[in-house]
Structure formats: structure tokens, C-alpha cells
Design an enzyme around this catalytic site. Structure first.
Site, PDB file in Angstrom:
ATOM      1  N   HIS A  51       3.897  -6.935   9.332  1.00 22.30           N
ATOM      2  CA  HIS A  51       3.443  -6.466   8.018  1.00 22.30           C
ATOM      3  C   HIS A  51       4.649  -6.007   7.211  1.00 22.30           C
ATOM      4  O   HIS A  51       5.690  -5.638   7.768  1.00 22.30           O
ATOM      5  CB  HIS A  51       2.481  -5.294   8.175  1.00 22.30           C
ATOM      6  CG  HIS A  51       1.139  -5.671   8.706  1.00 22.30           C
ATOM      7  ND1 HIS A  51       0.004  -4.951   8.405  1.00 22.30           N
ATOM      8  CD2 HIS A  51       0.736  -6.685   9.511  1.00 22.30           C
ATOM      9  CE1 HIS A  51      -1.031  -5.503   9.005  1.00 22.30           C
ATOM     10  NE2 HIS A  51      -0.613  -6.549   9.684  1.00 22.30           N
ATOM     11  N   GLU A  53       5.206  -3.262   5.526  1.00 21.55           N
ATOM     12  CA  GLU A  53       5.617  -1.875   5.766  1.00 21.55           C
ATOM     13  C   GLU A  53       6.443  -1.752   7.040  1.00 21.55           C
ATOM     14  O   GLU A  53       7.454  -1.043   7.065  1.00 21.55           O
ATOM     15  CB  GLU A  53       4.387  -0.952   5.902  1.00 21.55           C
ATOM     16  CG  GLU A  53       3.486  -0.943   4.706  1.00 21.55           C
ATOM     17  CD  GLU A  53       2.328  -1.925   4.784  1.00 21.55           C
ATOM     18  OE1 GLU A  53       1.229  -1.561   4.333  1.00 21.55           O
ATOM     19  OE2 GLU A  53       2.517  -3.051   5.293  1.00 21.55           O
ATOM     20  N   CYS A  81      -2.758  -0.512   6.293  1.00 12.73           N
ATOM     21  CA  CYS A  81      -3.773  -0.637   7.334  1.00 12.73           C
ATOM     22  C   CYS A  81      -3.557   0.467   8.378  1.00 12.73           C
ATOM     23  O   CYS A  81      -2.599   1.233   8.281  1.00 12.73           O
ATOM     24  CB  CYS A  81      -3.655  -2.013   7.982  1.00 12.73           C
ATOM     25  SG  CYS A  81      -2.177  -2.179   9.021  1.00 12.73           S
ATOM     26  N   CYS A  84       0.022   0.313  10.024  1.00 14.75           N
ATOM     27  CA  CYS A  84       1.104   0.718   9.128  1.00 14.75           C
ATOM     28  C   CYS A  84       1.013   2.196   8.769  1.00 14.75           C
ATOM     29  O   CYS A  84       2.036   2.868   8.627  1.00 14.75           O
ATOM     30  CB  CYS A  84       1.107  -0.166   7.883  1.00 14.75           C
ATOM     31  SG  CYS A  84       1.515  -1.884   8.290  1.00 14.75           S
TER      32      CYS A  84
END
Length: 160
Positions: A51, A53, A81, A84
Site C-alpha cells: 500500500h 502508506e 485501511c 496502514c
């Protein structure tokens, strides 16, 4: 300043979209400088943890030489999410700025707020930074994706 860094995150989101990834971008900022950049690369890397992040936090840790990012802010185009959000807590990010809400996985206030749990760190959260622009890039991506899939289905039917 919020817009300056969110624009940088949006550029990364666009790069992800250009690569066929869900367009999410993130930057970590420390003392007015971007020290980590990331974009969604789950499809490219064939890995669920790639992801934006996570990538931005990882690069910031390497650049700054440590895992504690307590002097850093994170700007991300989409609400983080659960994974993260956990990384933000564990990295001790000072302030999270995000653009669009995530109705399906948003863990900073939309679906659930993991920052309300009694963890040892609670970052400040600023939501809705350039929200329209951040939401628009996602809407366009998924609209185009649905259209491409529709065309592919028609093409397969025609070939049968």
C-alpha cells in the site's frame, strides 16, 4: 501547506493509476521536506502489503535512520485501511492528513476508528484535504476499469 503535500500524493496516485494500480499515493513529511513517497503497488508487486502508506513509511524510516516518525506527518489520498492505520500507530506518525473517505475499509473514522482504541499512540487526524480531487481520481479509475471490462466481455462474446 496541506495542499502542497496532498498534491504530491495525488501525483503518486496518478502514477499508480497509469500503472494499472488503484490510485492511492502517500508522502511522509518531516520539517517541511518530503522524506518518504509511496504509491499503491499491490498488483505490480503481487503482494497485499504494498500500500502507498506502507511504502512511504518504509522509505521515511530508511531516510531518517529509525522507525520512530514522531516528528513526521503523513499525507495520503485515501483514508487508511486497518493495516496502514496500524503502521501509522506503530511508526508514531504525528499527524495524518487524508483526502477521500474509504467507505469499504476506512479505519480512521469512516468504517471504524482504530485511533479511538487504547493504543500507546494517537496521531492527530485531518480528513477531507482536497477530498474532491482525491475522490475523483478513484472514481475515474474505477469507471474506466468497468468500461474496459465491459468491452472485453463484448469482445469475448463476439469471438465465440
Amino acid at each position: 501547506m496541506d495542499k502542497k503535500y496532498m498534491k504530491a500524493a495525488l501525483k503518486l496516485a496518478q502514477k499508480a493509476a497509469d500503472e494499472g494500480e488503484v490510485p492511492v499515493g502517500a508522502v511522509v513529511v518531516c520539517d517541511g521536506k518530503i522524506v518518504g513517497r509511496g504509491r499503491n503497488r499491490r498488483e505490480t508487486k503481487k503482494n497485499a502489503i504494498h500500500h502507498a502508506e506502507i511504502e512511504a513509511i518504509e522509505k521515511a524510516c530508511k531516510k531518517l535512520g529509525g522507525w520512530r516518525l514522531h516528528k513526521c506527518d503523513l499525507y495520503v489520498t485515501l483514508e487508511p485501511c486497518p493495516m496502514c492505520t496500524g503502521a501509522i500507530i506503530n511508526a508514531r506518525i504525528k499527524t495524518l492528513y487524508y483526502g477521500a473517505k474509504d467507505e469499504k475499509a476506512g479505519s480512521c473514522g469512516t468504517l471504524v476508528n482504530l485511533f479511538e482504541l487504547p493504543y500507546n499512540h494517537k496521531p492527530e487526524v485531518i480528513s477531507g484535504v482536497m477530498e474532491e480531487e482525491c475522490a475523483d481520481i478513484l472514481k475515474k479509475f474505477f469507471k474506466d476499469l468497468r468500461e474496459r471490462k465491459k468491452i472485453e466481455r463484448k469482445k469475448r462474446r463476439a469471438e465465440q
